[in-house]
Design a protein around this motif. Structure first.
Motif, PDB file in Angstrom:
ATOM      1  N   GLY A  56      -7.708   8.748  -2.970  1.00 49.25           N
ATOM      2  CA  GLY A  56      -8.025   7.349  -3.227  1.00 49.25           C
ATOM      3  C   GLY A  56      -6.967   6.464  -2.604  1.00 49.25           C
ATOM      4  O   GLY A  56      -6.281   6.872  -1.662  1.00 49.25           O
ATOM      5  N   ILE A  57      -6.828   5.275  -3.138  1.00 47.50           N
ATOM      6  CA  ILE A  57      -5.850   4.313  -2.625  1.00 47.50           C
ATOM      7  C   ILE A  57      -4.894   3.937  -3.744  1.00 47.50           C
ATOM      8  O   ILE A  57      -5.326   3.482  -4.813  1.00 47.50           O
ATOM      9  CB  ILE A  57      -6.548   3.062  -2.074  1.00 47.50           C
ATOM     10  N   VAL A  58      -3.616   4.140  -3.507  1.00 42.99           N
ATOM     11  CA  VAL A  58      -2.582   3.821  -4.494  1.00 42.99           C
ATOM     12  C   VAL A  58      -1.759   2.643  -3.982  1.00 42.99           C
ATOM     13  O   VAL A  58      -1.236   2.677  -2.860  1.00 42.99           O
ATOM     14  CB  VAL A  58      -1.646   5.027  -4.741  1.00 42.99           C
ATOM     15  N   TYR A  59      -1.672   1.603  -4.788  1.00 41.97           N
ATOM     16  CA  TYR A  59      -0.861   0.440  -4.458  1.00 41.97           C
ATOM     17  C   TYR A  59       0.337   0.371  -5.402  1.00 41.97           C
ATOM     18  O   TYR A  59       0.202   0.608  -6.600  1.00 41.97           O
ATOM     19  CB  TYR A  59      -1.668  -0.854  -4.604  1.00 41.97           C
ATOM     20  N   ALA A  60       1.493   0.052  -4.850  1.00 41.98           N
ATOM     21  CA  ALA A  60       2.665  -0.242  -5.678  1.00 41.98           C
ATOM     22  C   ALA A  60       2.628  -1.741  -5.942  1.00 41.98           C
ATOM     23  O   ALA A  60       2.698  -2.529  -5.001  1.00 41.98           O
ATOM     24  CB  ALA A  60       3.948   0.140  -4.937  1.00 41.98           C
ATOM     25  N   PRO A  61       2.457  -2.164  -7.184  1.00 38.40           N
ATOM     26  CA  PRO A  61       2.241  -3.584  -7.475  1.00 38.40           C
ATOM     27  C   PRO A  61       3.456  -4.466  -7.234  1.00 38.40           C
ATOM     28  O   PRO A  61       4.578  -3.994  -7.061  1.00 38.40           O
ATOM     29  CB  PRO A  61       1.836  -3.583  -8.950  1.00 38.40           C
ATOM     30  N   ASN A  62       3.201  -5.742  -7.225  1.00 38.03           N
ATOM     31  CA  ASN A  62       4.232  -6.761  -7.077  1.00 38.03           C
ATOM     32  C   ASN A  62       5.060  -6.809  -8.358  1.00 38.03           C
ATOM     33  O   ASN A  62       4.529  -7.079  -9.444  1.00 38.03           O
ATOM     34  CB  ASN A  62       3.546  -8.108  -6.822  1.00 38.03           C
ATOM     35  N   ILE A  63       6.365  -6.535  -8.259  1.00 39.79           N
ATOM     36  CA  ILE A  63       7.234  -6.560  -9.449  1.00 39.79           C
ATOM     37  C   ILE A  63       8.253  -7.690  -9.375  1.00 39.79           C
ATOM     38  O   ILE A  63       9.266  -7.661 -10.074  1.00 39.79           O
ATOM     39  CB  ILE A  63       7.955  -5.201  -9.660  1.00 39.79           C
ATOM     40  N   THR A  64       7.970  -8.700  -8.528  1.00 41.85           N
ATOM     41  CA  THR A  64       8.832  -9.877  -8.504  1.00 41.85           C
ATOM     42  C   THR A  64       8.425 -10.805  -9.647  1.00 41.85           C
ATOM     43  O   THR A  64       7.337 -10.651 -10.229  1.00 41.85           O
ATOM     44  CB  THR A  64       8.716 -10.632  -7.162  1.00 41.85           C
ATOM     45  N   LEU A  69       0.861  -1.169   0.000  1.00 38.79           N
ATOM     46  CA  LEU A  69       0.000   0.000   0.000  1.00 38.79           C
ATOM     47  C   LEU A  69       0.900   1.222   0.000  1.00 38.79           C
ATOM     48  O   LEU A  69       1.768   1.359   0.858  1.00 38.79           O
ATOM     49  CB  LEU A  69      -0.889   0.000   1.243  1.00 38.79           C
ATOM     50  N   PHE A  70       0.702   2.108  -0.962  1.00 34.78           N
ATOM     51  CA  PHE A  70       1.600   3.252  -1.114  1.00 34.78           C
ATOM     52  C   PHE A  70       0.995   4.537  -0.559  1.00 34.78           C
ATOM     53  O   PHE A  70       1.629   5.278   0.175  1.00 34.78           O
ATOM     54  CB  PHE A  70       1.959   3.430  -2.595  1.00 34.78           C
ATOM     55  N   ILE A  71      -0.251   4.818  -0.917  1.00 28.47           N
ATOM     56  CA  ILE A  71      -0.947   6.025  -0.454  1.00 28.47           C
ATOM     57  C   ILE A  71      -2.401   5.665  -0.153  1.00 28.47           C
ATOM     58  O   ILE A  71      -3.044   4.969  -0.936  1.00 28.47           O
ATOM     59  CB  ILE A  71      -0.923   7.151  -1.510  1.00 28.47           C
ATOM     60  N   SER A  72      -2.895   6.154   0.971  1.00 27.99           N
ATOM     61  CA  SER A  72      -4.317   6.040   1.280  1.00 27.99           C
ATOM     62  C   SER A  72      -4.787   7.404   1.757  1.00 27.99           C
ATOM     63  O   SER A  72      -4.402   7.863   2.827  1.00 27.99           O
ATOM     64  CB  SER A  72      -4.568   4.983   2.362  1.00 27.99           C
ATOM     65  N   ASP A  73      -5.580   8.067   0.919  1.00 35.45           N
ATOM     66  CA  ASP A  73      -6.015   9.430   1.211  1.00 35.45           C
ATOM     67  C   ASP A  73      -7.471   9.586   0.788  1.00 35.45           C
ATOM     68  O   ASP A  73      -7.802   9.329  -0.373  1.00 35.45           O
ATOM     69  CB  ASP A  73      -5.128  10.421   0.454  1.00 35.45           C
ATOM     70  N   PRO A  74      -8.345   9.996   1.711  1.00 36.41           N
ATOM     71  CA  PRO A  74      -9.761  10.125   1.376  1.00 36.41           C
ATOM     72  C   PRO A  74     -10.029  11.042   0.190  1.00 36.41           C
ATOM     73  O   PRO A  74     -10.964  10.824  -0.578  1.00 36.41           O
ATOM     74  CB  PRO A  74     -10.380  10.698   2.660  1.00 36.41           C
ATOM     75  N   GLY A  75      -9.217  12.063   0.024  1.00 37.17           N
ATOM     76  CA  GLY A  75      -9.429  13.001  -1.066  1.00 37.17           C
ATOM     77  C   GLY A  75      -8.851  12.540  -2.383  1.00 37.17           C
ATOM     78  O   GLY A  75      -9.153  13.102  -3.439  1.00 37.17           O
TER      79      GLY A  75
END
Length: 259
Positions: free
Chosen positions: A99-107, A91-97
């Motif tokens: 949204g939710i940003v995920y850094a994906p699995n790059i393995t 989980l990279f960013i969680s902000d009500p204004g």
């Protein structure tokens, strides 16, 4: 009555034209028709020892892939990537204004990572910002900077990412609220950011700060990924410092005592 009808019709047409022109000259039509996607090729990068060595340096230092795409062990100095979870996503960013940003699995995991991706698909994501399912990646992924990577450096990054230990870790898709999500497609013309160096930094102090994570008696917050940047060579760190010093100065006081 006819005059009122004519006014409404012409007024409506005028409004439509203004909206169309507004979209054309502001955010553009990419938010509605989707990102510009180039076809993928069967390009394959040879995993040479030189590329593996260069890729290890770039991924763990200059480009910082594992800083964004890994959980961090905040109990250790410099908050390095958690051992055994390097590149597994988070989980990279969680902000009500926002949204939710995920850094994906790059393995190289084939089910939850990029194990089934071709080399060109990985390279396209890095340089162009097109992810799985031809989705436009949210610009927190700095592909607008990565597009300046040389062909050889890009190949080295891809080769090294393929050497990571596969980690099975399904990561949810990023969810950005409207209208910010539409901005993912926008082609922005950005000039380099302009910042003022705190004047007590000289080249030696800058290198020491990047190596130790400390400036004088104050420790840097792990949000500043010095734990990865300290892996850069002296020459590259000196080049970064020289470039920062070349930017036009901007008077902007920052109080580091404020939380």
């Amino acid at each position: 009555m006819k005059m009122l009808k004519s006014i409404l019709i012409y007024g409506g047409l005028t409004l439509v034209v203004l909206v169309l022109l507004g979209i054309t000259f502001t955010i553009g039509w990419r938010p509605f028709i989707g990102p510009r996607v180039r076809p993928l090729s069967d390009l394959k990068f040879d995993a040479t020892p030189a590329r593996m060595e260069r890729g290890k340096y770039l991924v763990n230092g200059v480009v910082g892939c594992l800083d964004c795409h890994s959980e961090h062990d905040t109990a250790l100095e410099g908050a390095p990537a958690r051992a055994g979870r390097e590149g597994a996503g988070r989980l990279f960013i969680s902000d009500p204004g926002l949204g939710i940003v995920y850094a994906p699995n790059i393995t190289p995991d084939r089910e939850t990572g990029i194990g089934n991706w071709t080399d060109d698909r990985i390279g396209r994501a890095i340089r162009v910002g097109i992810g799985s399912g031809d989705r436009a990646l949210f610009p927190v992924m700095p592909y607008q900077s990565f597009r300046h990577l040389s062909d050889e450096d890009l190949a080295s990054v891809v080769v090294y990412l393929r050497s990571l230990m596969p980690v099975r870790n399904p990561v949810p898709l990023t969810k950005i609220g409207f209208p910010v999500n539409r901005q993912s497609f926008r082609r922005l013309s950005r000039s380099p950011g302009r910042f003022t160096t705190l004047t007590y930094y000289d080249e030696a102090a800058f290198l020491k700060t990047m190596r130790t994570g400390q400036i004088g008696a104050r420790k840097l917050d792990p949000m500043m990924p010095w734990g990865f940047y300290r892996n850069m060579t002296d020459d590259d760190l000196k080049a970064v410092f020289a470039y920062i010093r070349s930017l036009p100065p901007v008077r902007h006081s920052v109080d580091n005592s404020v939380a």
